[in-house]
Write an enzyme that holds these catalytic residues in place. Structure first.
Site, PDB file in Angstrom:
ATOM      1  N   THR A  68       0.838  -1.190   0.000  1.00 46.29           N
ATOM      2  CA  THR A  68       0.000   0.000   0.000  1.00 46.29           C
ATOM      3  C   THR A  68       0.875   1.243   0.000  1.00 46.29           C
ATOM      4  O   THR A  68       2.098   1.166  -0.170  1.00 46.29           O
ATOM      5  CB  THR A  68      -1.015  -0.049   1.172  1.00 46.29           C
ATOM      6  N   LYS A  72       3.233   1.288  -3.821  1.00 48.85           N
ATOM      7  CA  LYS A  72       2.571   0.542  -4.907  1.00 48.85           C
ATOM      8  C   LYS A  72       3.333   0.638  -6.229  1.00 48.85           C
ATOM      9  O   LYS A  72       3.275  -0.274  -7.039  1.00 48.85           O
ATOM     10  CB  LYS A  72       1.141   1.056  -5.103  1.00 48.85           C
ATOM     11  N   ASN A  93      -0.688  -3.850  -6.029  1.00 46.69           N
ATOM     12  CA  ASN A  93      -1.174  -3.879  -4.646  1.00 46.69           C
ATOM     13  C   ASN A  93      -1.161  -5.289  -4.060  1.00 46.69           C
ATOM     14  O   ASN A  93      -1.483  -5.476  -2.898  1.00 46.69           O
ATOM     15  CB  ASN A  93      -2.590  -3.276  -4.545  1.00 46.69           C
ATOM     16  N   ASP A 108      -6.875  -3.735  -7.353  1.00 49.46           N
ATOM     17  CA  ASP A 108      -7.734  -2.553  -7.146  1.00 49.46           C
ATOM     18  C   ASP A 108      -8.625  -2.341  -8.370  1.00 49.46           C
ATOM     19  O   ASP A 108      -9.790  -1.960  -8.254  1.00 49.46           O
ATOM     20  CB  ASP A 108      -6.876  -1.282  -6.968  1.00 49.46           C
ATOM     21  N   GLY A 133      -9.035  13.158 -10.241  1.00 46.83           N
ATOM     22  CA  GLY A 133      -7.792  12.566  -9.749  1.00 46.83           C
ATOM     23  C   GLY A 133      -7.057  11.857 -10.875  1.00 46.83           C
ATOM     24  O   GLY A 133      -7.671  11.491 -11.903  1.00 46.83           O
ATOM     25  N   GLY A 136      -2.681   6.804  -8.285  1.00 49.23           N
ATOM     26  CA  GLY A 136      -2.721   5.349  -8.454  1.00 49.23           C
ATOM     27  C   GLY A 136      -4.132   4.801  -8.531  1.00 49.23           C
ATOM     28  O   GLY A 136      -4.442   3.969  -9.400  1.00 49.23           O
ATOM     29  N   LEU A 229     -14.146   6.861  -3.867  1.00 50.62           N
ATOM     30  CA  LEU A 229     -13.312   5.712  -3.474  1.00 50.62           C
ATOM     31  C   LEU A 229     -13.013   5.728  -1.976  1.00 50.62           C
ATOM     32  O   LEU A 229     -12.557   4.733  -1.414  1.00 50.62           O
ATOM     33  CB  LEU A 229     -11.997   5.697  -4.260  1.00 50.62           C
TER      34      LEU A 229
HETATM   35  P1  NAP Z   1      -2.312   9.104  -4.897  1.00 49.99           P
HETATM   36  O1  NAP Z   1      -1.702   8.173  -5.870  1.00 49.99           O
HETATM   37  O2  NAP Z   1      -1.476   9.812  -3.910  1.00 49.99           O
HETATM   38  O3  NAP Z   1      -3.165  10.192  -5.750  1.00 49.99           O
HETATM   39  C1  NAP Z   1      -3.829  11.238  -5.108  1.00 49.99           C
HETATM   40  C2  NAP Z   1      -4.679  12.021  -6.096  1.00 49.99           C
HETATM   41  O4  NAP Z   1      -5.417  13.002  -5.366  1.00 49.99           O
HETATM   42  C3  NAP Z   1      -3.865  12.772  -7.138  1.00 49.99           C
HETATM   43  O5  NAP Z   1      -4.628  12.879  -8.303  1.00 49.99           O
HETATM   44  C4  NAP Z   1      -3.700  14.153  -6.474  1.00 49.99           C
HETATM   45  O6  NAP Z   1      -3.553  15.205  -7.398  1.00 49.99           O
HETATM   46  C5  NAP Z   1      -5.048  14.311  -5.800  1.00 49.99           C
HETATM   47  N1  NAP Z   1      -4.946  15.205  -4.641  1.00 49.99           N
HETATM   48  C6  NAP Z   1      -4.358  14.934  -3.448  1.00 49.99           C
HETATM   49  N2  NAP Z   1      -4.471  16.012  -2.629  1.00 49.99           N
HETATM   50  C7  NAP Z   1      -5.129  16.957  -3.332  1.00 49.99           C
HETATM   51  C8  NAP Z   1      -5.543  18.288  -3.033  1.00 49.99           C
HETATM   52  N3  NAP Z   1      -5.294  18.839  -1.830  1.00 49.99           N
HETATM   53  N4  NAP Z   1      -6.209  18.988  -3.981  1.00 49.99           N
HETATM   54  C9  NAP Z   1      -6.469  18.442  -5.203  1.00 49.99           C
HETATM   55  N5  NAP Z   1      -6.089  17.188  -5.543  1.00 49.99           N
HETATM   56  C10 NAP Z   1      -5.442  16.456  -4.619  1.00 49.99           C
HETATM   57  O7  NAP Z   1      -3.433   8.357  -4.014  1.00 49.99           O
HETATM   58  P2  NAP Z   1      -4.327   7.121  -4.467  1.00 49.99           P
HETATM   59  O8  NAP Z   1      -3.686   5.855  -4.053  1.00 49.99           O
HETATM   60  O9  NAP Z   1      -4.704   7.322  -5.884  1.00 49.99           O
HETATM   61  O10 NAP Z   1      -5.622   7.296  -3.512  1.00 49.99           O
HETATM   62  C11 NAP Z   1      -6.609   8.263  -3.804  1.00 49.99           C
HETATM   63  C12 NAP Z   1      -7.842   7.986  -2.915  1.00 49.99           C
HETATM   64  O11 NAP Z   1      -8.417   6.729  -3.245  1.00 49.99           O
HETATM   65  C13 NAP Z   1      -7.539   7.938  -1.421  1.00 49.99           C
HETATM   66  O12 NAP Z   1      -8.584   8.581  -0.735  1.00 49.99           O
HETATM   67  C14 NAP Z   1      -7.539   6.471  -1.104  1.00 49.99           C
HETATM   68  O13 NAP Z   1      -7.928   6.201   0.229  1.00 49.99           O
HETATM   69  C15 NAP Z   1      -8.610   5.971  -2.072  1.00 49.99           C
HETATM   70  N6  NAP Z   1      -8.427   4.540  -2.398  1.00 49.99           N
HETATM   71  C16 NAP Z   1      -9.449   3.698  -2.075  1.00 49.99           C
HETATM   72  C17 NAP Z   1      -9.324   2.345  -2.356  1.00 49.99           C
HETATM   73  C18 NAP Z   1     -10.454   1.426  -1.999  1.00 49.99           C
HETATM   74  O14 NAP Z   1     -10.243   0.202  -1.956  1.00 49.99           O
HETATM   75  N7  NAP Z   1     -11.648   1.945  -1.774  1.00 49.99           N
HETATM   76  C19 NAP Z   1      -8.164   1.839  -2.977  1.00 49.99           C
HETATM   77  C20 NAP Z   1      -7.138   2.752  -3.304  1.00 49.99           C
HETATM   78  C21 NAP Z   1      -7.287   4.103  -2.991  1.00 49.99           C
HETATM   79  P3  NAP Z   1      -2.090  15.639  -7.951  1.00 49.99           P
HETATM   80  O15 NAP Z   1      -1.761  14.641  -9.023  1.00 49.99           O
HETATM   81  O16 NAP Z   1      -2.337  17.001  -8.494  1.00 49.99           O
HETATM   82  O17 NAP Z   1      -1.156  15.596  -6.783  1.00 49.99           O
END
Ligand code: NAP
Length: 285
Positions: A68, A72, A93, A108, A133, A136, A229
């Site tokens: 995680t 990843k 993952n 995922d 978004g 990942g 998500l």
């Molecule tokens: P990540 O790879 O760090 O990507 C984060 C995304 O959110 C990027 O597009 C980032 O934009 C954007 N972001 C972060 N902070 C922001 C802000 N203050 N303003 C505007 N945009 C912002 O994270 P991830 O793994 O994709 O996870 C994203 C979400 O999905 C999390 O909430 C996570 O808990 C959830 N998730 C859920 C599951 C599930 O099983 N339900 C699985 C995986 C993830 P930039 O590119 O501009 O930085």
């Protein structure tokens, strides 16, 4: 823990921080339900020790596990191979063995699609989606939707270059891609026209992140299916606003469950006890 003995198979999740993960509860309940001699543990891995952690998996005969945030993507060079889908998404993952090769998969992506299809079986016939978004999770979701046959995907992301990178992957899958700006009127048009809207950012995970406040929610209505998500909180501001507009909604708990079900199958070759795992999540979320 009477089940643990000299033959117990060990599974791990690598991440940092890792204390909040629900995966040990999920998978240990599944092992117990199937009387499978396995145990699943959370391992916090310091940023500079990922390669040693993977070597540890090999040396100790760990049978598989998960990866995680923040590893990843970074774990990929240390593995013997990854699935085609994980390569497309650029993130892993799940760790599993294919004979003596330590492999990476991305559950995922298929997990998201399965959860979505349980709520909306007709989703593959949707003309398109808006994804907020480009990290990942957004990649996993976008690839699953493009592979399912959605022909148009609109991407909104703070960092436009990352949205363009994801756009190129989706174009390669035959999908029409539109990159939108947060404030542009075309965001309003896309939200009005696309029946599926997905938040794949942490915006709304209070109190660490602000809510998704500045969206034109007034253009949403009964014809929209809106997905976040995030699973904690259960209903984000984004979902509350969508629900108030009459949209159907879904949070991230189904995706969490289904990715776990798929990972479990990869490690054990057995069908995971989905109901038991769903009950665990319902208890914790
Ligand atoms: P990540 O790879 O760090 O990507 C984060 C995304 O959110 C990027 O597009 C980032 O934009 C954007 N972001 C972060 N902070 C922001 C802000 N203050 N303003 C505007 N945009 C912002 O994270 P991830 O793994 O994709 O996870 C994203 C979400 O999905 C999390 O909430 C996570 O808990 C959830 N998730 C859920 C599951 C599930 O099983 N339900 C699985 C995986 C993830 P930039 O590119 O501009 O930085």
């Amino acid at each position: 823990m009477e089940r643990i003995n000299g033959k117990t198979e060990v599974f791990v999740i690598l991440g940092q921080p890792i204390g909040h993960t629900l995966s040990p509860a999920l998978h240990n309940a599944a092992f117990a339900a199937l009387n499978y001699n396995g145990v699943y543990l959370a391992c916090p891995v310091p940023e500079d020790r990922l390669s040693e952690a993977v070597q540890g998996i090999r040396a100790l005969g760990i049978r598989g596990g998960n990866v995680t945030i923040p590893y990843k993507e970074r774990i990929i060079p240390y593995l013997d191979g990854i699935t085609d889908k994980a390569r497309l998404i650029g993130a892993v993952n799940t760790l599993y063995w294919e004979e003596d090769r330590l492999m990476g998969a991305n559950t995922d992506s298929a997990g998201f699609l399965q959860a979505l299809q349980q709520e909306e079986p007709a989703v593959a016939n949707y003309p398109g989606a808006v994804i907020i978004g480009a990290g990942g999770a957004a990649k996993a979701v976008a690839v699953s939707l493009a592979s399912a046959g959605l022909s148009k995907i609109c991407l909104v992301n703070r960092n436009r270059a990352k949205a363009e990178d994801l756009g190129r992957i989706l174009s390669g899958l035959g999908c029409m891609v539109h990159i939108l700006d947060w404030s542009a009127p075309n965001l309003e048009v896309a939200l009005r026209e696309m029946p599926l809207i997905i938040n794949a950012t942490p915006l709304g995970m209070s109190p660490a992140y602000p809510d998704l406040e500045h969206l034109p929610y007034q253009v949403l209505g009964e014809g929209h299916f809106v997905v976040d998500l995030i699973y904690r909180p259960k209903e984000t501001f984004f979902l509350q606003k969508a629900k108030a507009q009459g949209c159907r909604t879904m949070n991230g708990s189904g995706m969490l469950l289904e990715q776990g079900v798929l990972s479990f199958g990869l490690w054990t070759g057995q069908e995971a006890p989905r109901e038991v795992m769903a009950q665990v999540l319902a208890r914790w979320l």
